[in-house]
Design an enzyme around this catalytic site. Sequence first.
Site, PDB file in Angstrom:
ATOM      1  N   SER A  63       8.185   5.141   1.255  1.00  0.00           N
ATOM      2  CA  SER A  63       7.708   4.043   2.113  1.00  0.00           C
ATOM      3  C   SER A  63       8.815   3.152   2.667  1.00  0.00           C
ATOM      4  O   SER A  63       8.545   2.326   3.537  1.00  0.00           O
ATOM      5  CB  SER A  63       6.702   3.179   1.371  1.00  0.00           C
ATOM      6  OG  SER A  63       5.473   3.861   1.292  1.00  0.00           O
ATOM      7  N   LYS A  66       9.104   3.242   6.273  1.00  0.00           N
ATOM      8  CA  LYS A  66       8.205   2.439   7.121  1.00  0.00           C
ATOM      9  C   LYS A  66       8.934   1.262   7.769  1.00  0.00           C
ATOM     10  O   LYS A  66       8.499   0.754   8.806  1.00  0.00           O
ATOM     11  CB  LYS A  66       7.020   1.937   6.281  1.00  0.00           C
ATOM     12  CG  LYS A  66       6.128   3.066   5.752  1.00  0.00           C
ATOM     13  CD  LYS A  66       5.111   2.544   4.742  1.00  0.00           C
ATOM     14  CE  LYS A  66       4.290   3.679   4.136  1.00  0.00           C
ATOM     15  NZ  LYS A  66       3.382   3.204   3.075  1.00  0.00           N
ATOM     16  N   TYR A 191       4.305  11.626   9.661  1.00  0.00           N
ATOM     17  CA  TYR A 191       4.410  10.561   8.647  1.00  0.00           C
ATOM     18  C   TYR A 191       5.027  11.103   7.348  1.00  0.00           C
ATOM     19  O   TYR A 191       5.953  10.511   6.785  1.00  0.00           O
ATOM     20  CB  TYR A 191       3.005   9.980   8.414  1.00  0.00           C
ATOM     21  CG  TYR A 191       2.884   9.096   7.197  1.00  0.00           C
ATOM     22  CD1 TYR A 191       3.342   7.773   7.214  1.00  0.00           C
ATOM     23  CD2 TYR A 191       2.299   9.570   6.022  1.00  0.00           C
ATOM     24  CE1 TYR A 191       3.230   6.969   6.078  1.00  0.00           C
ATOM     25  CE2 TYR A 191       2.179   8.763   4.893  1.00  0.00           C
ATOM     26  CZ  TYR A 191       2.650   7.475   4.927  1.00  0.00           C
ATOM     27  OH  TYR A 191       2.552   6.679   3.813  1.00  0.00           O
ATOM     28  N   TYR A 243       3.133  -4.300  -1.092  1.00  0.00           N
ATOM     29  CA  TYR A 243       1.671  -4.134  -1.170  1.00  0.00           C
ATOM     30  C   TYR A 243       1.023  -5.303  -1.913  1.00  0.00           C
ATOM     31  O   TYR A 243       1.345  -6.456  -1.633  1.00  0.00           O
ATOM     32  CB  TYR A 243       1.304  -2.778  -1.803  1.00  0.00           C
ATOM     33  CG  TYR A 243       2.255  -1.688  -1.417  1.00  0.00           C
ATOM     34  CD1 TYR A 243       2.323  -1.273  -0.084  1.00  0.00           C
ATOM     35  CD2 TYR A 243       3.131  -1.114  -2.323  1.00  0.00           C
ATOM     36  CE1 TYR A 243       3.220  -0.295   0.301  1.00  0.00           C
ATOM     37  CE2 TYR A 243       4.040  -0.143  -1.937  1.00  0.00           C
ATOM     38  CZ  TYR A 243       4.068   0.260  -0.628  1.00  0.00           C
ATOM     39  OH  TYR A 243       4.952   1.203  -0.258  1.00  0.00           O
ATOM     40  N   VAL A 261       7.608   4.911  -3.287  1.00  0.00           N
ATOM     41  CA  VAL A 261       7.223   5.549  -4.557  1.00  0.00           C
ATOM     42  C   VAL A 261       8.271   6.535  -5.091  1.00  0.00           C
ATOM     43  O   VAL A 261       8.131   7.046  -6.195  1.00  0.00           O
ATOM     44  CB  VAL A 261       5.850   6.271  -4.507  1.00  0.00           C
ATOM     45  CG1 VAL A 261       4.687   5.301  -4.448  1.00  0.00           C
ATOM     46  CG2 VAL A 261       5.786   7.290  -3.396  1.00  0.00           C
TER      47      VAL A 261
HETATM   48  N1  GLN Z   1       4.417   9.108   1.295  1.00  0.00           N
HETATM   49  C1  GLN Z   1       3.825   8.178   0.366  1.00  0.00           C
HETATM   50  C2  GLN Z   1       2.309   8.119   0.569  1.00  0.00           C
HETATM   51  O1  GLN Z   1       1.886   8.169   1.653  1.00  0.00           O
HETATM   52  C3  GLN Z   1       4.435   6.830   0.547  1.00  0.00           C
HETATM   53  C4  GLN Z   1       3.830   5.779  -0.373  1.00  0.00           C
HETATM   54  C5  GLN Z   1       4.816   4.803  -0.922  1.00  0.00           C
HETATM   55  O2  GLN Z   1       6.011   5.031  -0.964  1.00  0.00           O
HETATM   56  N2  GLN Z   1       4.291   3.709  -1.414  1.00  0.00           N
HETATM   57  O3  GLN Z   1       1.559   8.027  -0.355  1.00  0.00           O
END
Ligand code: GLN
Length: 307
Positions: A63, A66, A191, A243, A261
């Site tokens: 993430s 992002k 994505y 989050y 993650v």
């Molecule tokens: N690729 C992961 C997902 O979509 C990214 C989530 C994350 O890093 N929090 O679940």
Amino acid sequence: MDIEKILQEIQEEIKPFMSQGKVADYIPALAKVDPDQFAMSVTLFDGTTHSIGCSDTKFSIQSISKVFTFTKSLNIYSKELYKRVGKEPSGNPFNSLVQLEYERGIPRNPFINAGAIVITDTLLSHYKNVNDTFEKVMDFIKAVAGDRAITHDQEVCDSEYAHGYRNLALANLMKSFGNLDNDVEDVVKTYFKHCSVTMSTKELSRAMLFLANHGTDPISNHRFITDNQAKRVNAMMLTCGHYDASGEFAFHVGLPGKSGVGGGIVAVVPKQMSIAVFSPRLNSWGNSLAGTQALELFSQKSGLSVF
Ligand code: GLN
């Protein structure tokens, strides 16, 4: 301030936290990483990087990607973007479907999965196809990192796709509300690809430097985004980067930050430096447990925070 000394102390003090938490296993390829790793890098405006741990080890940025896609999309669409994605903390887990249903397919912010999927959709509309879009995202990451050798891990990407039911559900739900313009599969594939980019803490902290300096890379003096856009990206990281633990992170660390993650977290000290940490075991919110602790120690010991 003696950054080397602070980092050495962190390396010692972090040890009791290293065994806590759990590696992400909903993406099977991520469950294979060595859970006992730790790295931290701090990059200053003159390009000096101070590091501890396995700071050259590449890991899945997940993430954290992002931040790059939101920056890119904001640069293309400006405030038009907020017709399709909000700018409020979600107070929900990153992959939650509940809020998306009652908010009629408009995700709360660009850093929860649904929001990032919309951002990827906007990039796909702009660059037309999966390969070109991914290439442009990679070009941007390579440019801000000042490193042309950055790549992605196709195994992680395929593994996430094979188990991507929830992200496909989010994308389908948004499509049903008319908030995805492109083919669901294409959007989700793109994505997953940008989530599977691999970087080390050295590379990541270097890549975030432009956000610590109002959108201009202090080393090359290249302007990537406007002052205003940099302010927006940093504000979004502070309020939404972790989050439903974004409040916790602001409370304990007090810096704009973004987690993934894969166990990475990036943070920005405006006008001074950028930081990246890596440790794969996650807390219950899906953020690196030892990494969060290391950043808290850093802000305590250095006295640096935006507050
Ligand atoms: N690729 C992961 C997902 O979509 C990214 C989530 C994350 O890093 N929090 O679940």
